[in-house]
Enzyme design. Structure first.
Site, short mmCIF file in Angstrom:
data_model
loop_
_atom_site.label_atom_id
_atom_site.label_comp_id
_atom_site.label_asym_id
_atom_site.label_seq_id
_atom_site.Cartn_x
_atom_site.Cartn_y
_atom_site.Cartn_z
N ASN A 1 92.53 63.56 110.56
CA ASN A 1 93.04 63.18 109.26
C ASN A 1 94.51 63.52 109.04
OD1 ASN A 1 90.59 62.26 107.69
ND2 ASN A 1 89.88 64.30 108.25
N GLU B 1 81.30 70.01 108.27
CA GLU B 1 82.58 69.31 108.14
C GLU B 1 83.13 69.06 109.55
OE1 GLU B 1 85.63 67.36 107.50
OE2 GLU B 1 84.59 67.95 105.65
N ASP C 1 79.57 66.64 113.38
CA ASP C 1 79.23 65.40 112.70
C ASP C 1 77.95 65.61 111.90
OD1 ASP C 1 79.29 62.27 112.51
OD2 ASP C 1 77.27 62.78 113.21
N GLY C 2 77.90 65.06 110.69
CA GLY C 2 76.75 65.31 109.81
C GLY C 2 75.43 64.86 110.39
N ASP D 1 78.43 63.36 101.41
CA ASP D 1 79.75 63.07 100.83
C ASP D 1 80.76 62.85 101.96
OD1 ASP D 1 81.74 62.68 99.00
OD2 ASP D 1 82.05 64.79 98.56
#
Length: 536
Positions: free
Chosen positions: A248, A329, A354-355, A372
């Site tokens: 990011n 996260e 990874d979720g 989320d």
């Protein structure tokens, strides 16, 4: 070729091929990071980047081969490398202004496919020319290095191997080393410098074109001095942190009464910390309907997939005594920022993963799971499918509640939220939605146990009786409950095999842009740029 002593043994040609391959891939990955803060890092944007670069390389191959046949002078090739090096060095300095200029022009003139058009034009203007020049390298080197048909296969094979090895290194080096360590801007400058050095060594050894070399070096130094900062949001004055991670662009802003994390330059808040531990006034408050529906209390377990800097975790611990919260996260740097700027409680465990992969790895059940992980158009398809929501269901307790933050609500038939809601409704027997006042977010709540509304009513009563900050939350939950709607399942389904989330999200973005700037677009169309400037 004998008069070009530096090229006599062909080693310098192979070295040129190698670093050209390195630079092409480094620029491609740099392009994705330059565009992501403005257009997202979705599959659509990646497709545009790859397609545009392939167009540039193909045209460069064709033109480079013809040019080498007409005028087989290595000076021409290394002159093109000089130009490409300076152009790439200028990208950090002027690229963001070009992107914003193109976006501003298109946002006023197009009504659909804004993301595709803006990203494509930005790529064409910023990246096509230098990569076109780099595309001329291989056919030119083939011309210079093949002495006879007897060894042509070997020579071309060696050149291809050097280019491929360079491309491999150029893929891994920016992603895992230069971008996380020094940022996108300096990454462009590093690989620009490599090309510049290649060309300078060649021309200095030949003692030719020294003035173009000096001019190129001066331009490179100017770009390095004025373009190395890497500030994407150059107009912001209140940033306390701006940087990048593997995943990011990251920006932390102190507004006085809150601290905000954003991963997008132009819009969006991913996390917020209220300095007085109050309600945020954002979707995080509405998401607290989920813990209320599940009637969480002491020792209740809450899991957040897409933890960010922990806004929801702090809110849960602030308003529901004794709950235990853990998060997942994928971006470790965001978790680090959570401890530095957002006062994430030390007893909140955050796993860097990874979720979906996390759910596959653990057997634990939770009273509430918040999903989320959706940012504007960047919706991980693997966390939007029926298979994923079945995994969430299997990790909930009997009366557990899943909360999903969907950040682009729309009234358009077949929009992304309708697909997500239908998919979730195929897994859960109870599904409710509520639109967050004053934002584009929609919160969804799902469960298979006790009646969710009854649980919510009991929690609101208990919180109201507690008084203080709990009563404040009770008032908000009561208002939100009045807007809560049961969801009627439709036929749209997202699966691991078919989940076109980017295309669906893009349609909603077009609609949101139309709503947000419709007034200014109308003025621009009727009165032109002068009328637009006067209205502002």
């Amino acid at each position: 070729m004998e008069k070009y002593s530096i090229l006599k043994q062909k080693y310098y040609l192979y070295l040129t091929e190698f670093f050209a391959g390195v630079s092409v891939m480094a620029v491609e990955l740099g392009a994705s990071r330059l565009l992501a803060p403005y257009f997202s890092s979705s599959q659509i944007v990646w497709t545009i980047i790859i397609g545009t670069i392939m167009i540039a390389m193909a045209l460069g191959n064709v033109w480079g081969g013809r040019s080498a046949d007409r005028n087989p002078e290595p000076d021409k090739l290394y002159g093109r490398l000089l130009i490409a090096a300076v152009w790439i060095a200028a990208i950090p300095l002027v690229g963001k202004y070009i992107i914003l200029g193109i976006s501003g022009a298109l946002i006023l003139t197009v009504s659909s496919n804004f993301l595709i058009l803006a990203a494509f034009l930005a790529c064409m203007v910023v990246f096509v020319f230098p990569l076109f020049l780099l595309g001329t390298v291989t056919p030119s080197l083939v011309k210079y290095s093949v002495d006879s048909l007897n060894d042509s296969g070997k020579t071309v094979g060696n050149l291809g191997a050097f280019n491929t090895i360079g491309s491999i290194i150029g893929t891994f080096l920016p992603t895992f080393v230069t971008i996380p360590a020094v940022g996108t801007s300096v990454t462009f400058l590093i690989f620009s410098c490599v090309l510049l050095i290649l060309a300078l060594i060649y021309f200095i050894s030949r003692r030719t074109k020294l003035i173009p070399c000096i001019v190129s070096l001066v331009l490179f130094l100017l770009c390095s001095i004025f373009g190395h900062s890497g500030s994407f949001a150059f107009w912001e004055k209140e940033l306390v942190y701006e940087g990048e991670s593997v995943y990011n662009y990251l920006q932390v802003k102190d507004t006085g009464n809150s601290v905000i994390l954003s991963t997008n330059v132009l819009f969006g808040v991913q996390s917020v910390m209220m300095k007085e531990d109050s309600l945020t006034g954002m979707y995080y408050d509405y998401a607290l309907l989920g813990p209320a529906m599940a009637e969480v209390g002491t020792e209740s377990e809450i899991l957040v997939l897409g933890m960010g800097t922990g806004t929801f975790a702090r809110q849960c611990m602030n308003y529901f005594d004794g709950v235990k919260v853990e998060g997942v996260e994928i971006d470790q740097k965001i978790t680090s920022l959570a401890g530095t700027y957002f006062a994430l409680p030390e007893d909140v465990t955050v796993t860097t993963y990874d979720g979906r992969a996390y759910l596959a790895a653990v057997d634990k059940k939770y009273d509430v799971i918040l999903v989320d992980a959706y940012q504007d158009i960047t919706i991980p398809f693997q966390m939007s499918s029926v298979e994923f929501f079945r995994m969430v269901r299997d990790h909930l307790t009997e009366n557990g509640v899943m909360v999903v933050n969907m950040n682009m609500h729309s009234t358009e038939e077949g929009n992304i939220n309708e697909y997500l809601s239908d998919t979730i409704a195929s897994v859960f027997s109870q599904v409710y939605t509520v639109d967050v006042f004053g934002s584009t977010n929609r919160e969804l709540f799902a469960g298979n146990g006790k009646d969710l509304r009854n649980g919510l009513e009991r929690s609101v009563t208990r919180l109201a009786e507690a008084g203080g900050k709990e009563a404040e939350l009770a008032d908000l939950l009561k208002r939100a409950a009045g807007q809560l709607l049961p969801y009627e399942k439709g036929d749209h389904l997202l699966t691991d095999d078919k989940a076109p989330v980017e295309l669906l999200g893009m349609r909603v973005i077009d609609s949101l842009i139309e709503d947000e700037i419709g007034y200014y677009k109308e003025i621009f169309q009727e009165q032109g740029i002068s009328g637009l400037l006067e209205s502002m």
